[in-house]
Design a protein around this motif. Structure first.
Motif, short mmCIF file in Angstrom:
data_model
loop_
_atom_site.label_atom_id
_atom_site.label_comp_id
_atom_site.label_asym_id
_atom_site.label_seq_id
_atom_site.Cartn_x
_atom_site.Cartn_y
_atom_site.Cartn_z
N UNK A 1 0.83 -1.21 0.00
CA UNK A 1 0.00 0.00 0.00
C UNK A 1 0.86 1.25 0.00
N UNK B 1 2.42 1.63 -3.67
CA UNK B 1 1.55 2.16 -4.74
C UNK B 1 1.46 3.68 -4.63
N UNK C 1 -2.43 7.38 -15.68
CA UNK C 1 -3.33 6.43 -15.00
C UNK C 1 -2.91 4.99 -15.33
N UNK D 1 -0.11 3.94 -13.07
CA UNK D 1 -0.57 3.61 -11.72
C UNK D 1 -1.28 2.24 -11.71
N UNK D 2 -2.13 2.01 -12.72
CA UNK D 2 -2.88 0.74 -12.78
C UNK D 2 -1.93 -0.44 -12.94
N UNK E 1 -0.31 -1.24 -9.72
CA UNK E 1 -1.20 -1.97 -8.81
C UNK E 1 -1.29 -3.45 -9.21
N UNK F 1 -0.24 -6.54 -6.79
CA UNK F 1 -1.24 -7.56 -6.44
C UNK F 1 -0.72 -8.94 -6.84
N UNK G 1 -10.30 -2.19 -11.53
CA UNK G 1 -9.38 -1.27 -12.21
C UNK G 1 -10.09 0.01 -12.65
N UNK H 1 -10.03 2.11 -9.62
CA UNK H 1 -8.69 2.71 -9.49
C UNK H 1 -8.51 3.87 -10.48
N UNK H 2 -8.93 3.65 -11.73
CA UNK H 2 -8.79 4.68 -12.76
C UNK H 2 -9.56 5.94 -12.40
N UNK I 1 -7.66 7.73 -9.65
CA UNK I 1 -6.47 8.41 -10.18
C UNK I 1 -6.89 9.66 -10.96
N UNK J 1 -5.91 -6.42 -5.38
CA UNK J 1 -6.13 -5.31 -6.32
C UNK J 1 -7.16 -4.33 -5.75
N UNK K 1 -5.53 -2.04 -3.19
CA UNK K 1 -4.67 -1.05 -3.82
C UNK K 1 -5.50 0.05 -4.49
#
Lengths: 179, 179
Positions: A79, A82, A110, A113-114, A117, A121, B24, B27-28, B31, B76, B79
């Protein structure tokens, strides 16, 4: 006697949390780097991410040396990573140069970052066998951070490629021996 | 026959990744919310965090309904949560009001993110028993995001307390029944 026992227990407790404390320093430095990006102080942000990398290296060493590796520590480490090596470097590069490309610049940040992650994971659910599969996020994040120093020297669109290549290297399946 | 088998395998693969894809997207969106904070478009950021919360709710439902829960998915999810409900809300509030307090404002934002990470790490290593221990980060992040709407109505220093209280509720040991 009671006091000595209590002191002993407290020292044991502090020792067992030493690595987690270092991990939280890494996270704090990453979060601070992001706040400096917000204030457009990008060189300070670069410095903080670099220091975070030192602490990231340190927490694993301390945990192994003191024999206090834990599942909680592993989770906290991901954590923190990231934030310090995914979000912070992506924002630094975005604010430094990628924003000039508008939506594609944002999209590439983005994606970085993805992919970070996904890498973390996957790492957490894979048995360790002395090899890293894919570029570790710490390496990718530090490399992206360092490319910030090249902004005045290479054409802007190069940074789009660099971001994308580092992102895909993280989720690729090539193997690197752990050091 | 070969084609049908291949198609069947592909559909199974896509199905198994459906929940991770939704994660995801969460997450996107988180971000993207952060990138909008960078551009000082705070209301768009608020909207994106809210949509991320919907997707966060959705991925778990899809995983359970399709019986495709996985350890990778769980990792995932954590995160994504630290980005969408830890970093993004903290930055939104920082840029919206906390920055006016200088260093303490930055410190409180970092405390919120760190407590969110501790909450997620602890959750991942604890056996589920129908209860949440401590306020889930999704709830804390959404509440912090919504307080942004109160900026014009309550005194600025209140936001310091709200951030700190939500942070400590995450790492506290009170129990909430899962819904």
């Amino acid at each position: 006697m009671f006091l000595l026992h209590h002191l002993d227990q407290t020292i044991k407790k502090i020792k067992s949390q030493a690595a987690n404390f270092i991990t939280l320093v890494n996270l704090g430095l990453g979060a601070m780097a992001i706040l400096f990006v917000l204030q457009n102080e990008l060189r300070t942000s670069l410095l903080l991410i670099t220091i975070a990398a030192v602490f990231d290296r340190l927490d694993g060493m301390v945990a192994r040396k003191m024999n206090i590796t834990s599942e909680l520590g592993k989770q906290l480490d991901s954590l923190s990573d990231i934030i310090s090596f995914g979000v912070a470097p992506a924002l630094l590069l975005y604010q430094g140069i990628l924003f000039t490309f508008g939506m594609p610049g944002a999209f590439f940040s983005i994606i970085f970052i993805a992919c970070g992650a996904i890498r973390l994971a996957r790492f957490n659910v894979t048995e360790s066998n002395g090899f890293f599969v894919g570029l570790p996020i710490t390496a990718a994040g530090c490399l992206l951070t360092l490319t910030f120093l090249l902004i005045d020297f290479i054409p802007a669109y190069h940074f789009m490629f660099i971001t994308l290549i580092l992102a895909f290297l993280m989720i690729s399946s090539f193997k690197v021996k752990k050091v």
